[in-house]
Design a protein around this motif. Structure first.
Motif, short mmCIF file in Angstrom:
data_model
loop_
_atom_site.label_atom_id
_atom_site.label_comp_id
_atom_site.label_asym_id
_atom_site.label_seq_id
_atom_site.Cartn_x
_atom_site.Cartn_y
_atom_site.Cartn_z
N ARG A 23 0.85 -1.18 0.00
CA ARG A 23 0.00 0.00 0.00
C ARG A 23 0.89 1.24 0.00
NH1 ARG A 23 -2.34 -1.10 5.42
NH2 ARG A 23 -0.21 -1.79 5.58
N ALA A 24 0.71 2.08 -1.01
CA ALA A 24 1.59 3.23 -1.19
C ALA A 24 0.83 4.54 -1.12
CB ALA A 24 2.30 3.12 -2.55
N CYS A 25 1.58 5.57 -0.74
CA CYS A 25 1.10 6.93 -0.91
C CYS A 25 2.22 7.70 -1.61
CB CYS A 25 0.70 7.59 0.41
SG CYS A 25 2.05 8.13 1.45
N ALA A 26 1.84 8.71 -2.35
CA ALA A 26 2.80 9.53 -3.09
C ALA A 26 2.89 10.90 -2.44
CB ALA A 26 2.38 9.67 -4.54
N TYR A 27 4.10 11.44 -2.40
CA TYR A 27 4.29 12.82 -1.98
C TYR A 27 4.86 13.56 -3.17
CZ TYR A 27 5.75 17.00 0.50
OH TYR A 27 5.91 18.30 0.89
N LEU A 28 4.15 14.58 -3.63
CA LEU A 28 4.52 15.36 -4.81
C LEU A 28 4.75 16.81 -4.38
CD1 LEU A 28 1.54 14.05 -6.94
CD2 LEU A 28 3.79 13.02 -6.77
N ASP A 44 4.04 15.50 -13.90
CA ASP A 44 5.12 14.59 -14.29
C ASP A 44 5.51 13.67 -13.14
OD1 ASP A 44 5.35 15.35 -16.96
OD2 ASP A 44 6.79 16.94 -16.50
N GLN A 45 5.63 14.23 -11.93
CA GLN A 45 5.93 13.39 -10.78
C GLN A 45 4.84 12.34 -10.59
OE1 GLN A 45 7.20 15.47 -7.09
NE2 GLN A 45 7.44 17.28 -8.39
N ARG A 46 3.58 12.77 -10.69
CA ARG A 46 2.44 11.86 -10.52
C ARG A 46 2.51 10.72 -11.53
NH1 ARG A 46 -1.54 15.46 -10.83
NH2 ARG A 46 -1.76 15.60 -8.57
N LYS A 47 2.76 11.06 -12.78
CA LYS A 47 2.81 10.05 -13.85
C LYS A 47 3.96 9.07 -13.62
CE LYS A 47 3.44 9.83 -18.84
NZ LYS A 47 3.67 10.63 -20.05
N GLN A 48 5.13 9.58 -13.27
CA GLN A 48 6.30 8.73 -13.07
C GLN A 48 6.13 7.83 -11.84
OE1 GLN A 48 9.92 11.06 -13.24
NE2 GLN A 48 9.12 12.24 -14.95
N ILE A 49 5.58 8.38 -10.76
CA ILE A 49 5.36 7.58 -9.56
C ILE A 49 4.31 6.51 -9.81
CG2 ILE A 49 4.42 7.66 -7.20
CD1 ILE A 49 5.97 10.33 -6.86
N ALA A 50 3.24 6.86 -10.52
CA ALA A 50 2.20 5.88 -10.84
C ALA A 50 2.77 4.74 -11.68
CB ALA A 50 1.03 6.55 -11.57
N ALA A 51 3.61 5.07 -12.66
CA ALA A 51 4.22 4.04 -13.50
C ALA A 51 5.14 3.15 -12.68
CB ALA A 51 4.98 4.69 -14.66
N PHE A 52 5.93 3.75 -11.79
CA PHE A 52 6.83 2.99 -10.92
C PHE A 52 6.04 2.02 -10.05
CE2 PHE A 52 9.12 2.50 -6.88
CZ PHE A 52 10.37 2.12 -7.32
N CYS A 53 4.97 2.52 -9.41
CA CYS A 53 4.15 1.68 -8.53
C CYS A 53 3.48 0.56 -9.34
CB CYS A 53 3.11 2.52 -7.81
SG CYS A 53 3.83 3.58 -6.53
N ALA A 62 -3.13 6.94 -1.71
CA ALA A 62 -3.27 8.36 -1.39
C ALA A 62 -2.17 9.16 -2.06
CB ALA A 62 -3.21 8.57 0.12
N GLU A 63 -2.43 10.45 -2.15
CA GLU A 63 -1.47 11.37 -2.76
C GLU A 63 -1.49 12.66 -1.94
OE1 GLU A 63 -2.44 13.67 -6.61
OE2 GLU A 63 -1.37 11.85 -7.24
N TYR A 64 -0.32 13.16 -1.64
CA TYR A 64 -0.19 14.41 -0.91
C TYR A 64 0.59 15.37 -1.80
CZ TYR A 64 -1.80 11.63 2.99
OH TYR A 64 -2.55 10.81 3.79
N VAL A 65 -0.02 16.49 -2.13
CA VAL A 65 0.55 17.43 -3.10
C VAL A 65 0.86 18.75 -2.42
CG1 VAL A 65 0.17 18.61 -5.30
CG2 VAL A 65 -0.80 16.33 -4.93
N GLU A 66 2.10 19.21 -2.63
CA GLU A 66 2.58 20.43 -1.99
C GLU A 66 3.18 21.36 -3.06
OE1 GLU A 66 2.21 21.41 1.84
OE2 GLU A 66 3.35 19.58 1.95
N PRO A 67 2.36 22.15 -3.75
CA PRO A 67 2.92 23.09 -4.74
C PRO A 67 3.47 24.34 -4.07
CG PRO A 67 0.54 23.24 -4.75
CD PRO A 67 0.91 22.18 -3.74
N GLY A 68 4.61 24.80 -4.51
CA GLY A 68 5.17 26.04 -4.01
C GLY A 68 5.68 26.00 -2.59
N ALA A 69 6.18 24.85 -2.14
CA ALA A 69 6.67 24.72 -0.77
C ALA A 69 8.14 24.31 -0.76
CB ALA A 69 5.85 23.69 -0.01
N SER A 70 8.92 24.96 0.07
CA SER A 70 10.32 24.60 0.23
C SER A 70 10.43 23.34 1.09
CB SER A 70 11.08 25.74 0.91
OG SER A 70 12.37 25.32 1.27
N ALA A 71 11.43 22.54 0.80
CA ALA A 71 11.67 21.32 1.60
C ALA A 71 12.83 21.51 2.56
CB ALA A 71 11.93 20.14 0.67
#
Length: 142
Positions: A23-28, A44-53, A62-71
């Motif tokens: 069971r996976a979740c993605a962080y984008l 692009d991240q979503r597509k590549q992670i989905a293909a990998f999984c 699940a998917e957690y999306v963080e646009p415009g955020a510093s890491a």
């Protein structure tokens, strides 16, 4: 297919240890408008992670999306929601999947702290483009 969007998935040791049906979740995440328009965009991240999984036969729950955020730190609302959910007692995920570790955390100390927090809950962090081993030498290198 645009060559710059093509990704070769590495067969990371930690990803091989997870069985089909994990069971996976993605962080984008992107931090800048330039990234959002390049090959690190959220779609692009979503597509590549989905293909990998899909190649691993993992279920993306699940998917957690963080646009415009510093890491550089962990003051990211979606990141915190993901960590809290991933470490819940009901163990909803076996793995958190990211494009690269820089999408998850830019600071090596912070990265390691969250890798260990997830591991205590039985959750692995997997990058589709970078290997991360669990043997003592690789832990020391991190």
């Amino acid at each position: 297919m645009n060559i710059r969007h093509r990704e070769t998935f590495r067969s990371a040791p930690e990803s091989e240890a997870l069985a089909a049906g994990a069971r996976a979740c993605a962080y984008l995440r992107v931090s800048t408008g330039r990234q959002a328009e390049s090959d690190l965009s959220i779609p692009d991240q979503r597509k590549q992670i989905a293909a990998f999984c899909a190649t691993k036969l993992w279920s993306m729950l699940a998917e957690y999306v963080e646009p415009g955020a510093s890491a550089m730190d962990d003051s990211r609302p979606e990141f915190q929601k993901m960590i809290e959910r991933a470490t819940d007692d009901d163990r909803p995920f076996d793995v958190v999947v990211v494009h690269s570790f820089s999408r998850f955390f830019r600071d090596a100390f912070g990265l390691e702290m969250y890798i260990r927090r997830l591991a205590k809950a039985g959750v692995r962090l997997v990058s589709i483009t970078q290997e991360l081993g669990d043997d003592p030498a690789q832990v020391m290198m991190r």
